[in-house]
Design a protein around this motif. Structure first.
Motif, PDB file in Angstrom:
ATOM      1  N   UNK A  97       0.853  -1.181   0.000  1.00 29.73           N
ATOM      2  CA  UNK A  97       0.000   0.000   0.000  1.00 29.73           C
ATOM      3  C   UNK A  97       0.891   1.233   0.000  1.00 29.73           C
ATOM      4  N   UNK A  98       0.804   2.038  -1.062  1.00 28.99           N
ATOM      5  CA  UNK A  98       1.621   3.252  -1.088  1.00 28.99           C
ATOM      6  C   UNK A  98       0.921   4.349  -0.295  1.00 28.99           C
ATOM      7  N   UNK A 109      14.012  16.994  -5.096  1.00 21.26           N
ATOM      8  CA  UNK A 109      12.693  17.602  -4.986  1.00 21.26           C
ATOM      9  C   UNK A 109      11.893  16.786  -3.984  1.00 21.26           C
ATOM     10  N   UNK A 110      11.050  17.457  -3.239  1.00 27.16           N
ATOM     11  CA  UNK A 110      10.183  16.762  -2.298  1.00 27.16           C
ATOM     12  C   UNK A 110       8.956  16.298  -3.066  1.00 27.16           C
ATOM     13  N   UNK A 111       9.097  15.175  -3.786  1.00 24.87           N
ATOM     14  CA  UNK A 111       8.062  14.721  -4.712  1.00 24.87           C
ATOM     15  C   UNK A 111       8.177  13.213  -4.882  1.00 24.87           C
ATOM     16  N   UNK A 112       7.221  12.467  -4.297  1.00 28.19           N
ATOM     17  CA  UNK A 112       7.285  11.002  -4.351  1.00 28.19           C
ATOM     18  C   UNK A 112       6.074  10.362  -5.024  1.00 28.19           C
ATOM     19  N   UNK A 113       5.028  11.137  -5.312  1.00 22.62           N
ATOM     20  CA  UNK A 113       3.814  10.540  -5.875  1.00 22.62           C
ATOM     21  C   UNK A 113       4.090   9.861  -7.216  1.00 22.62           C
ATOM     22  N   UNK A 114       5.007  10.414  -8.008  1.00 25.44           N
ATOM     23  CA  UNK A 114       5.321   9.822  -9.300  1.00 25.44           C
ATOM     24  C   UNK A 114       5.896   8.414  -9.120  1.00 25.44           C
ATOM     25  N   UNK A 115       6.781   8.256  -8.153  1.00 27.29           N
ATOM     26  CA  UNK A 115       7.339   6.934  -7.862  1.00 27.29           C
ATOM     27  C   UNK A 115       6.257   5.995  -7.341  1.00 27.29           C
ATOM     28  N   UNK A 116       5.315   6.533  -6.563  1.00 24.70           N
ATOM     29  CA  UNK A 116       4.208   5.710  -6.078  1.00 24.70           C
ATOM     30  C   UNK A 116       3.344   5.215  -7.234  1.00 24.70           C
ATOM     31  N   UNK A 117       3.033   6.109  -8.165  1.00 26.15           N
ATOM     32  CA  UNK A 117       2.241   5.695  -9.333  1.00 26.15           C
ATOM     33  C   UNK A 117       2.983   4.638 -10.138  1.00 26.15           C
ATOM     34  N   UNK A 118       4.291   4.776 -10.196  1.00 29.82           N
ATOM     35  CA  UNK A 118       5.095   3.815 -10.948  1.00 29.82           C
ATOM     36  C   UNK A 118       4.950   2.409 -10.378  1.00 29.82           C
ATOM     37  N   UNK A 119       4.920   2.280  -9.064  1.00 30.18           N
ATOM     38  CA  UNK A 119       4.756   0.952  -8.458  1.00 30.18           C
ATOM     39  C   UNK A 119       3.360   0.388  -8.733  1.00 30.18           C
ATOM     40  N   UNK A 120       2.369   1.276  -8.818  1.00 37.02           N
ATOM     41  CA  UNK A 120       1.012   0.833  -9.141  1.00 37.02           C
ATOM     42  C   UNK A 120       0.954   0.298 -10.569  1.00 37.02           C
ATOM     43  N   UNK A 121       1.623   0.978 -11.502  1.00 37.03           N
ATOM     44  CA  UNK A 121       1.682   0.497 -12.879  1.00 37.03           C
ATOM     45  C   UNK A 121       2.401  -0.851 -12.929  1.00 37.03           C
ATOM     46  N   UNK A 122       3.520  -0.960 -12.224  1.00 36.61           N
ATOM     47  CA  UNK A 122       4.293  -2.204 -12.231  1.00 36.61           C
ATOM     48  C   UNK A 122       3.487  -3.369 -11.655  1.00 36.61           C
ATOM     49  N   UNK A 123       2.603  -3.069 -10.726  1.00 37.79           N
ATOM     50  CA  UNK A 123       1.753  -4.112 -10.128  1.00 37.79           C
ATOM     51  C   UNK A 123       0.918  -4.810 -11.197  1.00 37.79           C
ATOM     52  N   UNK A 126      -2.468   7.743 -16.683  1.00 43.93           N
ATOM     53  CA  UNK A 126      -3.883   7.393 -16.783  1.00 43.93           C
ATOM     54  C   UNK A 126      -4.647   7.811 -15.533  1.00 43.93           C
ATOM     55  N   UNK A 127      -5.898   8.191 -15.726  1.00 41.29           N
ATOM     56  CA  UNK A 127      -6.727   8.606 -14.589  1.00 41.29           C
ATOM     57  C   UNK A 127      -6.934   7.454 -13.609  1.00 41.29           C
ATOM     58  N   UNK A 128      -6.966   6.228 -14.136  1.00 46.38           N
ATOM     59  CA  UNK A 128      -7.154   5.067 -13.252  1.00 46.38           C
ATOM     60  C   UNK A 128      -5.977   4.913 -12.273  1.00 46.38           C
ATOM     61  N   UNK A 129      -4.783   5.230 -12.740  1.00 44.08           N
ATOM     62  CA  UNK A 129      -3.612   5.129 -11.864  1.00 44.08           C
ATOM     63  C   UNK A 129      -3.673   6.179 -10.768  1.00 44.08           C
ATOM     64  N   UNK A 130      -4.069   7.396 -11.129  1.00 53.78           N
ATOM     65  CA  UNK A 130      -4.207   8.458 -10.133  1.00 53.78           C
ATOM     66  C   UNK A 130      -5.293   8.110  -9.117  1.00 53.78           C
ATOM     67  N   UNK A 189      -4.812   7.692  -4.986  1.00 52.10           N
ATOM     68  CA  UNK A 189      -5.593   8.398  -3.971  1.00 52.10           C
ATOM     69  C   UNK A 189      -6.319   7.418  -3.063  1.00 52.10           C
ATOM     70  N   UNK A 190      -6.836   6.335  -3.650  1.00 51.92           N
ATOM     71  CA  UNK A 190      -7.510   5.309  -2.845  1.00 51.92           C
ATOM     72  C   UNK A 190      -6.564   4.722  -1.815  1.00 51.92           C
ATOM     73  N   UNK A 191      -5.339   4.426  -2.234  1.00 54.70           N
ATOM     74  CA  UNK A 191      -4.374   3.815  -1.312  1.00 54.70           C
ATOM     75  C   UNK A 191      -3.913   4.798  -0.249  1.00 54.70           C
ATOM     76  N   UNK A 192      -3.714   6.043  -0.631  1.00 51.99           N
ATOM     77  CA  UNK A 192      -3.329   7.056   0.353  1.00 51.99           C
ATOM     78  C   UNK A 192      -4.430   7.225   1.394  1.00 51.99           C
ATOM     79  N   UNK A 193      -5.675   7.280   0.943  1.00 47.09           N
ATOM     80  CA  UNK A 193      -6.796   7.428   1.875  1.00 47.09           C
ATOM     81  C   UNK A 193      -6.911   6.230   2.808  1.00 47.09           C
ATOM     82  N   UNK A 194      -6.712   5.021   2.269  1.00 47.51           N
ATOM     83  CA  UNK A 194      -6.766   3.829   3.111  1.00 47.51           C
ATOM     84  C   UNK A 194      -5.642   3.848   4.133  1.00 47.51           C
ATOM     85  N   UNK A 195      -4.449   4.242   3.693  1.00 50.90           N
ATOM     86  CA  UNK A 195      -3.317   4.310   4.621  1.00 50.90           C
ATOM     87  C   UNK A 195      -3.609   5.252   5.787  1.00 50.90           C
ATOM     88  N   UNK A 196      -4.295   6.378   5.497  1.00 53.34           N
ATOM     89  CA  UNK A 196      -4.630   7.340   6.544  1.00 53.34           C
ATOM     90  C   UNK A 196      -5.651   6.786   7.529  1.00 53.34           C
TER      91      UNK A 196
END
Length: 212
Positions: A44-45, A90-104, A153-157, A161-168
């Motif tokens: 879960x990212x 840069x303080x920017x990690x969401x791109x790397x998070x999306x990358x792991x979702x694509x790789x999944x 893709x919008x599905x990746x975004x 967001x779904x995973x971030x919300x669940x993590x919270x």
């Protein structure tokens, strides 16, 4: 117990996740060996930092460099400190998070996380840059055009967001964290950076005494 899930909450650019990786790899192997039929492991990212093109403030750079040294001293983790001279942080990690979702989607999630960590912490490459991530994806066998299409893709975004919300919503203290979901109950699992047995003992106790 087939609905029992262990969530590993992380960010691929989290330095403490890199420090925890050897212990997590061992714990995961033990869980797959002992509880393969009872337990599902899901990554879960949590998303450390949203997209940004701004240079990382000097104060944050110094804080993170100190954190790297602290992790190395406490855990013996290897870091390539050339990153801070060769890259523009840069303080920017969401791109790397999306990358792991694509790789999944290709069954390459763990390989992608490991490759991002190695690029960042050992090879002084910047995972906040699309070029770095595209290069890693192609090395893992994902065509660059498909990777970039799915990354944007919008599905990746939406999944991010779904995973971030669940993590919270989960009982976590930061990244990395372990949470065991059993019968709709969330159990925080003790995470020891050097002793995988600590987490295994918690998980074994819950699985042996499932909630009513």
């Amino acid at each position: 117990m087939s609905d029992t899930t262990l969530y590993y909450v992380h960010d691929p650019m989290c330095s403490w996740c890199w420090g925890y990786r050897p212990t997590w790899d061992t714990l995961q192997a033990q869980l797959l060996q002992q509880f393969n039929q009872q337990l599902t492991i899901k990554y879960l990212v949590g998303g450390l930092a949203p997209d940004s093109e701004l240079p990382m403030p000097q104060a944050m750079q110094q804080m993170l460099q100190q954190t790297w040294h602290k992790i190395a001293q406490q855990l013996g983790t290897q870091f390539n400190h050339d990153f801070w001279q060769h890259c523009q942080p840069r303080r920017s990690t969401y791109l790397a998070c999306r990358t792991t979702i694509v790789a999944r989607q290709y069954g390459l999630e763990q390989q992608m996380i490991n490759s991002i960590q190695q690029a960042y912490y050992l090879q002084a490459r910047n995972p906040s840059d699309i070029g770095t991530l595209t290069s890693i994806a192609t090395q893992l066998g994902i065509p660059a055009d498909l990777f970039n299409q799915q990354l944007n893709a919008s599905e990746t975004e939406e999944q991010l967001i779904t995973e971030i919300n669940l993590a919270h919503q989960l009982p976590i203290q930061g990244f990395p964290s372990l949470v065991l979901m059993a019968a709709n109950n969330a159990y925080p699992i003790r995470l020891d950076y050097q002793q995988w047995q600590t987490s295994l003992a918690d998980i074994r106790t819950i699985l042996a005494n499932p909630p009513a």
